[in-house]
Design an enzyme around this catalytic site. Structure first.
Site, PDB file in Angstrom:
ATOM      1  N   ARG A  24       0.869  -1.041  -0.098  1.00  0.00           N
ATOM      2  CA  ARG A  24       0.123   0.024   0.096  1.00  0.00           C
ATOM      3  C   ARG A  24       0.846   1.392   0.009  1.00  0.00           C
ATOM      4  O   ARG A  24       2.017   1.198   0.406  1.00  0.00           O
ATOM      5  CB  ARG A  24      -0.934   0.063   1.216  1.00  0.00           C
ATOM      6  N   THR A 135      12.241   3.670   8.568  1.00  0.00           N
ATOM      7  CA  THR A 135      11.838   2.981   7.598  1.00  0.00           C
ATOM      8  C   THR A 135      11.964   3.966   6.231  1.00  0.00           C
ATOM      9  O   THR A 135      11.774   4.965   6.290  1.00  0.00           O
ATOM     10  CB  THR A 135      10.267   2.775   7.786  1.00  0.00           C
ATOM     11  N   LYS A 160      14.945   0.327   8.315  1.00  0.00           N
ATOM     12  CA  LYS A 160      14.210  -0.684   7.947  1.00  0.00           C
ATOM     13  C   LYS A 160      13.841  -0.563   6.589  1.00  0.00           C
ATOM     14  O   LYS A 160      13.079   0.507   6.201  1.00  0.00           O
ATOM     15  CB  LYS A 160      12.862  -0.891   8.741  1.00  0.00           C
ATOM     16  N   ASP A 191      12.288  -5.579   4.863  1.00  0.00           N
ATOM     17  CA  ASP A 191      10.871  -5.966   4.928  1.00  0.00           C
ATOM     18  C   ASP A 191       9.980  -6.179   3.723  1.00  0.00           C
ATOM     19  O   ASP A 191       9.865  -5.058   2.889  1.00  0.00           O
ATOM     20  CB  ASP A 191      10.030  -4.816   5.725  1.00  0.00           C
ATOM     21  N   GLU A 219      12.299  -9.475   7.174  1.00  0.00           N
ATOM     22  CA  GLU A 219      10.869  -9.471   7.819  1.00  0.00           C
ATOM     23  C   GLU A 219       9.682 -10.137   6.567  1.00  0.00           C
ATOM     24  O   GLU A 219       9.726  -9.746   5.538  1.00  0.00           O
ATOM     25  CB  GLU A 219      10.359  -8.120   8.237  1.00  0.00           C
ATOM     26  N   ASP A 244       5.940 -11.634  10.549  1.00  0.00           N
ATOM     27  CA  ASP A 244       5.132 -10.515  11.041  1.00  0.00           C
ATOM     28  C   ASP A 244       3.676 -10.767  10.650  1.00  0.00           C
ATOM     29  O   ASP A 244       3.007 -11.309  11.612  1.00  0.00           O
ATOM     30  CB  ASP A 244       5.436  -9.143  10.185  1.00  0.00           C
ATOM     31  N   LYS A 268       2.768  -6.586  16.945  1.00  0.00           N
ATOM     32  CA  LYS A 268       1.873  -5.443  16.730  1.00  0.00           C
ATOM     33  C   LYS A 268       0.649  -5.383  17.322  1.00  0.00           C
ATOM     34  O   LYS A 268      -0.195  -6.317  17.377  1.00  0.00           O
ATOM     35  CB  LYS A 268       1.809  -5.100  15.273  1.00  0.00           C
ATOM     36  N   SER A 296       4.689  -1.505  14.523  1.00  0.00           N
ATOM     37  CA  SER A 296       3.519  -0.620  14.622  1.00  0.00           C
ATOM     38  C   SER A 296       2.829  -0.622  13.022  1.00  0.00           C
ATOM     39  O   SER A 296       3.484  -0.502  12.159  1.00  0.00           O
ATOM     40  CB  SER A 296       3.635   0.933  14.855  1.00  0.00           C
ATOM     41  N   ILE A 298       0.935   2.536  10.631  1.00  0.00           N
ATOM     42  CA  ILE A 298       1.130   4.096  10.501  1.00  0.00           C
ATOM     43  C   ILE A 298       0.092   4.872  11.673  1.00  0.00           C
ATOM     44  O   ILE A 298      -1.067   4.954  11.340  1.00  0.00           O
ATOM     45  CB  ILE A 298       0.874   4.708   9.253  1.00  0.00           C
ATOM     46  N   ASP A 321      10.599  -0.989  16.162  1.00  0.00           N
ATOM     47  CA  ASP A 321      10.037  -0.381  14.989  1.00  0.00           C
ATOM     48  C   ASP A 321       9.020   0.810  15.184  1.00  0.00           C
ATOM     49  O   ASP A 321       7.688   0.396  14.851  1.00  0.00           O
ATOM     50  CB  ASP A 321       9.803  -1.348  13.781  1.00  0.00           C
ATOM     51  N   ASP A 323       8.529   4.275  14.576  1.00  0.00           N
ATOM     52  CA  ASP A 323       8.927   5.435  13.914  1.00  0.00           C
ATOM     53  C   ASP A 323       7.930   6.144  13.481  1.00  0.00           C
ATOM     54  O   ASP A 323       7.878   7.338  12.900  1.00  0.00           O
ATOM     55  CB  ASP A 323       9.896   5.188  12.891  1.00  0.00           C
TER      56      ASP A 323
END
Length: 366
Positions: A24, A135, A160, A191, A219, A244, A268, A296, A298, A321, A323
């Site tokens: 996405r 990221t 990342k 990732d 990942e 993940d 997460k 996480s 967004i 992670d 950020d």
């Protein structure tokens, strides 16, 4: 301590730069904000971003789940009987993990305030400071190189890097460009967001290993439900492989751990349905000698504050992670975690330490 009121609000914060993965592109961080008020005046906060391609949750489904299903269940319940409440939250509706997570973190905020402890101490108190990665969105190799240099100049030591889009050759170009630009002293994590087939993932990772690009971990290289493919990759490369999207629930974590299909697990809150379930996943992993990362979606400072408190509370959580708030144009909360470049410091205030939340032009006080 009875739960008197459960309210929801909408928040939308533009990103500084579009966030792009194999799944996405995000330009605005949307969230449903949850406010839980107890009869003793304690107020707890939670957040749920819609991530349709990962959790299946949308803004409307999150609001419906909270207001029409979860809120009636919680109303007038004694929060000090929290085992009953968290078990009920888990079973009262199928899926809807983000809606559950927002309510869960608000409940934990209330509980830790009642105990006059910051949440990370209420949960275990392992440490107070974390170091997050930053990221690099998937783009052209040159643009990713520019971004990587910019982030390292801002003080980040761990990147990342998003891959899994286009073809393997292009992904390898992306990684080579970043490594060339940032040098050997920066840690790089990849990732793929489910973007590779198992054999392609093995071939790509082996090429990266043979090229001496020093990748810390990869990942979710394959589709979320392809546990056999995940194990195939893990068994055939030297680089650490992290699950993940393959792990939402403790049951899924147990399956990955039992089959040794991954070396690490990314927890997460939005996948796990909140802190209650996330703790179980971490405990299972720790029992099997597998370390965890806390990541996480967004999210704003609000949701990341809860994730950071959970991450800081446990010894087995060794990577972070967190950020997302640094990608946003503004902060909608007063209080919560503080960023000092790559370091995150947790407040010593009780609960999440959130004083107020600014949603849709209104300021709601805690």
């Amino acid at each position: 301590m009875k739960i008197e009121q459960i309210e929801t609000y909408k928040a939308a914060v533009p990103l500084i730069k579009p966030f792009k993965t194999a799944l996405r592109t995000v330009t605005v961080a949307e969230s449903v904000i949850v406010k839980i008020t107890c009869d003793n005046g304690i107020i707890g906060w939670g957040e749920a971003p819609p991530t349709v391609v990962i959790t299946g949750d949308s803004m409307s489904s999150i609001e419906f789940a909270i207001q029409e299903v979860i809120a009636p269940f919680l109303k007038n319940k004694n929060l000090l009987n929290y085992e009953f409440i968290f078990q009920g939250l888990k079973t009262i509706l199928v899926g809807n993990s983000s809606a559950k997570a927002a309510v869960d973190m608000a409940l934990y905020d209330c509980l830790s305030q009642y105990c006059k402890l910051p949440l990370y101490q209420f949960l275990g108190g392992h440490k107070r400071e974390l170091e997050t990665d930053f990221t690099v969105s998937v783009n052209r190799p040159e643009e990713m190189g520019d971004d990587a240099v910019s982030y390292t100049q801002q003080g980040f030591n761990v990147l990342k890097v998003k891959v899994g889009k286009d073809d393997i050759a292009t992904d390898i170009e992306r990684i080579k460009e970043i490594r060339k630009r940032v040098g050997s002293g920066i840690k790089i994590r990849l990732d793929a967001n489910q973007g590779w087939a198992p054999k392609d993932a093995v071939r790509a990772i082996r090429k990266l290993e043979d090229s001496g690009l020093s990748i810390e971990l990869v990942e979710q290289p394959v589709k979320a439900d392809d546990i056999e493919g995940l194990k195939q990759v893990t068994d055939n490369v030297e680089t650490l492989i992290m699950a993940d999207e393959s792990v939402f629930t403790p049951k899924q974590a147990f399956q990955v751990l039992k089959t040794r299909s991954a070396d690490l697990i990314n927890i997460k809150l939005m996948k796990a349905g909140g802190i209650y379930q996330a703790q179980i996943i971490n405990q299972l992993a720790e029992t099997c000698g597998v370390e965890c990362m806390v990541g996480s979606m967004i999210e704003t400072h609000l949701g990341i504050t809860a994730a950071a408190h959970f991450a800081a509370s446990k010894q087995n959580i060794t990577r972070y992670d967190l950020d997302a708030p640094l990608m946003l144009t503004k902060n909608i909360i007063d209080g919560g975690i503080q960023y000092h470049q790559r370091f995150i410091t947790l407040s010593e205030e009780p609960g999440l330490g959130i004083k107020q939340v600014n949603v849709e032009g209104r300021v709601s006080h805690g």
